[in-house]
Scaffold this motif. Structure first.
Motif, PDB file in Angstrom:
ATOM      1  N   ASP A  50       0.851  -1.186   0.000  1.00  0.00           N
ATOM      2  CA  ASP A  50       0.000   0.000   0.000  1.00  0.00           C
ATOM      3  C   ASP A  50       0.888   1.237   0.000  1.00  0.00           C
ATOM      4  N   ILE A  51       0.382   2.314  -0.581  1.00  0.00           N
ATOM      5  CA  ILE A  51       1.125   3.577  -0.610  1.00  0.00           C
ATOM      6  C   ILE A  51       0.441   4.531   0.353  1.00  0.00           C
ATOM      7  N   GLU A  52       1.088   4.800   1.461  1.00  0.00           N
ATOM      8  CA  GLU A  52       0.471   5.535   2.565  1.00  0.00           C
ATOM      9  C   GLU A  52       0.167   7.000   2.253  1.00  0.00           C
ATOM     10  N   LEU A  53       1.104   7.727   1.690  1.00  0.00           N
ATOM     11  CA  LEU A  53       0.921   9.164   1.511  1.00  0.00           C
ATOM     12  C   LEU A  53       0.156   9.545   0.248  1.00  0.00           C
ATOM     13  N   GLU A  54      -0.090   8.592  -0.613  1.00  0.00           N
ATOM     14  CA  GLU A  54      -0.856   8.851  -1.837  1.00  0.00           C
ATOM     15  C   GLU A  54      -2.315   8.482  -1.571  1.00  0.00           C
TER      16      GLU A  54
ATOM     17  N   PHE B 137      -6.496  -8.037  14.530  1.00  0.00           N
ATOM     18  CA  PHE B 137      -6.824  -8.417  15.898  1.00  0.00           C
ATOM     19  C   PHE B 137      -6.909  -9.927  16.041  1.00  0.00           C
ATOM     20  N   SER B 138      -7.419 -10.582  15.010  1.00  0.00           N
ATOM     21  CA  SER B 138      -7.550 -12.044  15.055  1.00  0.00           C
ATOM     22  C   SER B 138      -6.193 -12.729  14.891  1.00  0.00           C
ATOM     23  N   GLY B 139      -5.226 -12.018  14.308  1.00  0.00           N
ATOM     24  CA  GLY B 139      -3.888 -12.579  14.123  1.00  0.00           C
ATOM     25  C   GLY B 139      -3.783 -13.585  12.993  1.00  0.00           C
ATOM     26  N   ARG B 140      -4.817 -13.695  12.176  1.00  0.00           N
ATOM     27  CA  ARG B 140      -4.817 -14.715  11.126  1.00  0.00           C
ATOM     28  C   ARG B 140      -4.053 -14.314   9.879  1.00  0.00           C
ATOM     29  N   VAL B 141      -4.124 -13.044   9.519  1.00  0.00           N
ATOM     30  CA  VAL B 141      -3.506 -12.612   8.267  1.00  0.00           C
ATOM     31  C   VAL B 141      -2.722 -11.321   8.463  1.00  0.00           C
ATOM     32  N   LYS B 142      -1.910 -11.016   7.472  1.00  0.00           N
ATOM     33  CA  LYS B 142      -1.061  -9.838   7.516  1.00  0.00           C
ATOM     34  C   LYS B 142      -1.504  -8.862   6.433  1.00  0.00           C
ATOM     35  N   PRO B 143      -1.689  -7.577   6.780  1.00  0.00           N
ATOM     36  CA  PRO B 143      -2.099  -6.593   5.772  1.00  0.00           C
ATOM     37  C   PRO B 143      -0.962  -6.291   4.802  1.00  0.00           C
ATOM     38  N   PRO B 144      -1.275  -5.600   3.707  1.00  0.00           N
ATOM     39  CA  PRO B 144      -0.203  -5.214   2.787  1.00  0.00           C
ATOM     40  C   PRO B 144       0.879  -4.401   3.512  1.00  0.00           C
ATOM     41  N   GLU B 145       2.101  -4.553   3.053  1.00  0.00           N
ATOM     42  CA  GLU B 145       3.180  -3.745   3.613  1.00  0.00           C
ATOM     43  C   GLU B 145       2.997  -2.314   3.135  1.00  0.00           C
ATOM     44  N   ILE B 146       3.643  -1.386   3.811  1.00  0.00           N
ATOM     45  CA  ILE B 146       3.434   0.027   3.512  1.00  0.00           C
ATOM     46  C   ILE B 146       4.718   0.691   3.041  1.00  0.00           C
ATOM     47  N   GLU B 147       4.590   1.411   1.947  1.00  0.00           N
ATOM     48  CA  GLU B 147       5.622   2.329   1.489  1.00  0.00           C
ATOM     49  C   GLU B 147       4.979   3.703   1.506  1.00  0.00           C
ATOM     50  N   MET B 148       5.767   4.738   1.699  1.00  0.00           N
ATOM     51  CA  MET B 148       5.200   6.071   1.861  1.00  0.00           C
ATOM     52  C   MET B 148       4.801   6.745   0.548  1.00  0.00           C
ATOM     53  N   THR B 149       5.625   6.624  -0.490  1.00  0.00           N
ATOM     54  CA  THR B 149       5.376   7.342  -1.737  1.00  0.00           C
ATOM     55  C   THR B 149       5.538   6.413  -2.935  1.00  0.00           C
ATOM     56  N   ILE B 150       5.156   6.915  -4.098  1.00  0.00           N
ATOM     57  CA  ILE B 150       5.341   6.139  -5.325  1.00  0.00           C
ATOM     58  C   ILE B 150       6.830   5.906  -5.576  1.00  0.00           C
ATOM     59  N   ASP B 151       7.671   6.889  -5.263  1.00  0.00           N
ATOM     60  CA  ASP B 151       9.121   6.705  -5.428  1.00  0.00           C
ATOM     61  C   ASP B 151       9.642   5.575  -4.547  1.00  0.00           C
ATOM     62  N   ASP B 152       9.122   5.472  -3.327  1.00  0.00           N
ATOM     63  CA  ASP B 152       9.509   4.367  -2.443  1.00  0.00           C
ATOM     64  C   ASP B 152       9.083   3.025  -3.042  1.00  0.00           C
ATOM     65  N   VAL B 153       7.904   3.006  -3.641  1.00  0.00           N
ATOM     66  CA  VAL B 153       7.414   1.782  -4.289  1.00  0.00           C
ATOM     67  C   VAL B 153       8.334   1.406  -5.444  1.00  0.00           C
ATOM     68  N   LYS B 154       8.721   2.388  -6.236  1.00  0.00           N
ATOM     69  CA  LYS B 154       9.617   2.121  -7.368  1.00  0.00           C
ATOM     70  C   LYS B 154      10.917   1.481  -6.897  1.00  0.00           C
ATOM     71  N   GLN B 155      11.486   2.009  -5.824  1.00  0.00           N
ATOM     72  CA  GLN B 155      12.730   1.437  -5.284  1.00  0.00           C
ATOM     73  C   GLN B 155      12.494   0.027  -4.763  1.00  0.00           C
ATOM     74  N   ARG B 156      11.385  -0.182  -4.105  1.00  0.00           N
ATOM     75  CA  ARG B 156      11.067  -1.507  -3.560  1.00  0.00           C
ATOM     76  C   ARG B 156      10.909  -2.530  -4.676  1.00  0.00           C
ATOM     77  N   LEU B 157      10.227  -2.129  -5.756  1.00  0.00           N
ATOM     78  CA  LEU B 157      10.006  -3.048  -6.874  1.00  0.00           C
ATOM     79  C   LEU B 157      11.318  -3.450  -7.546  1.00  0.00           C
ATOM     80  N   GLU B 158      12.297  -2.555  -7.575  1.00  0.00           N
ATOM     81  CA  GLU B 158      13.589  -2.872  -8.179  1.00  0.00           C
ATOM     82  C   GLU B 158      14.324  -3.958  -7.399  1.00  0.00           C
ATOM     83  N   LYS B 159      14.136  -3.995  -6.088  1.00  0.00           N
ATOM     84  CA  LYS B 159      14.878  -4.909  -5.222  1.00  0.00           C
ATOM     85  C   LYS B 159      14.135  -6.203  -4.888  1.00  0.00           C
TER      86      LYS B 159
END
Length: 147
Positions: free
Chosen positions: A69-73, A101-123
């Motif tokens: 998920d992209i938090e700041l967008e 709260f149930s502890g069954r699943v994990k939500p999407p990880e968070i990146e702050m901006t689209i630029d952060d997402v771009k860097q994450r996708l490269e790695k």
């Protein structure tokens, strides 16, 4: 009687605002992208829902998936979840609050901006994120397009 007219006016105003907001949100297309080295070529909407809403944690080929998920967008995030599951961010957040709260699943990880997402996708070959189509680079692979 004045009270009912006021309620009617407020309700009508909210509908008009919602219509305007939906129209404003459709200005730019959203795509879902991953790392180009990821084996997945295309995903369907049901698969995206399963990944972003926590039902599955792996791509159809069985490899680990890491939805982001992209938090700041906030506009992009609202558009994405409206197109994906028809819910506003507040309802999606409430959904995840119950599941965490149930502890069954994990939500999407968070990146702050689209630029952060771009860097994450490269790695990260397992990363899966939504961005505006105009933000796609040659270091990303589009696996889903919202119409």
């Amino acid at each position: 009687m004045k009270f009912y007219r006021l309620i009617s006016l407020v309700f009508t105003s909210l509908i008009a605002l919602h219509s305007y907001t939906c129209f404003a949100y459709t200005s730019e297309k959203i795509v879902v992208v991953t790392n180009p080295k990821n084996d997945v070529e295309l995903l369907d909407k049901k698969g995206l829902i399963n990944l972003f809403m926590g039902k599955y944690s792996a791509f159809p080929n069985g490899k680990q998936a890491t939805p982001i998920d992209i938090e700041l967008e906030t506009k992009l995030k609202a558009q994405f979840y409206k197109a994906l599951v028809g819910l506003p961010p507040a309802r999606v957040n409430a959904y995840w609050a119950r599941l965490k709260f149930s502890g069954r699943v994990k939500p999407p990880e968070i990146e702050m901006t689209i630029d952060d997402v771009k860097q994450r996708l490269e790695k990260d070959e397992s990363a899966l994120a939504y961005i505006y189509e105009s933000s796609v680079t040659d270091k990303m692979k589009v696996v889903y397009r919202f119409d």
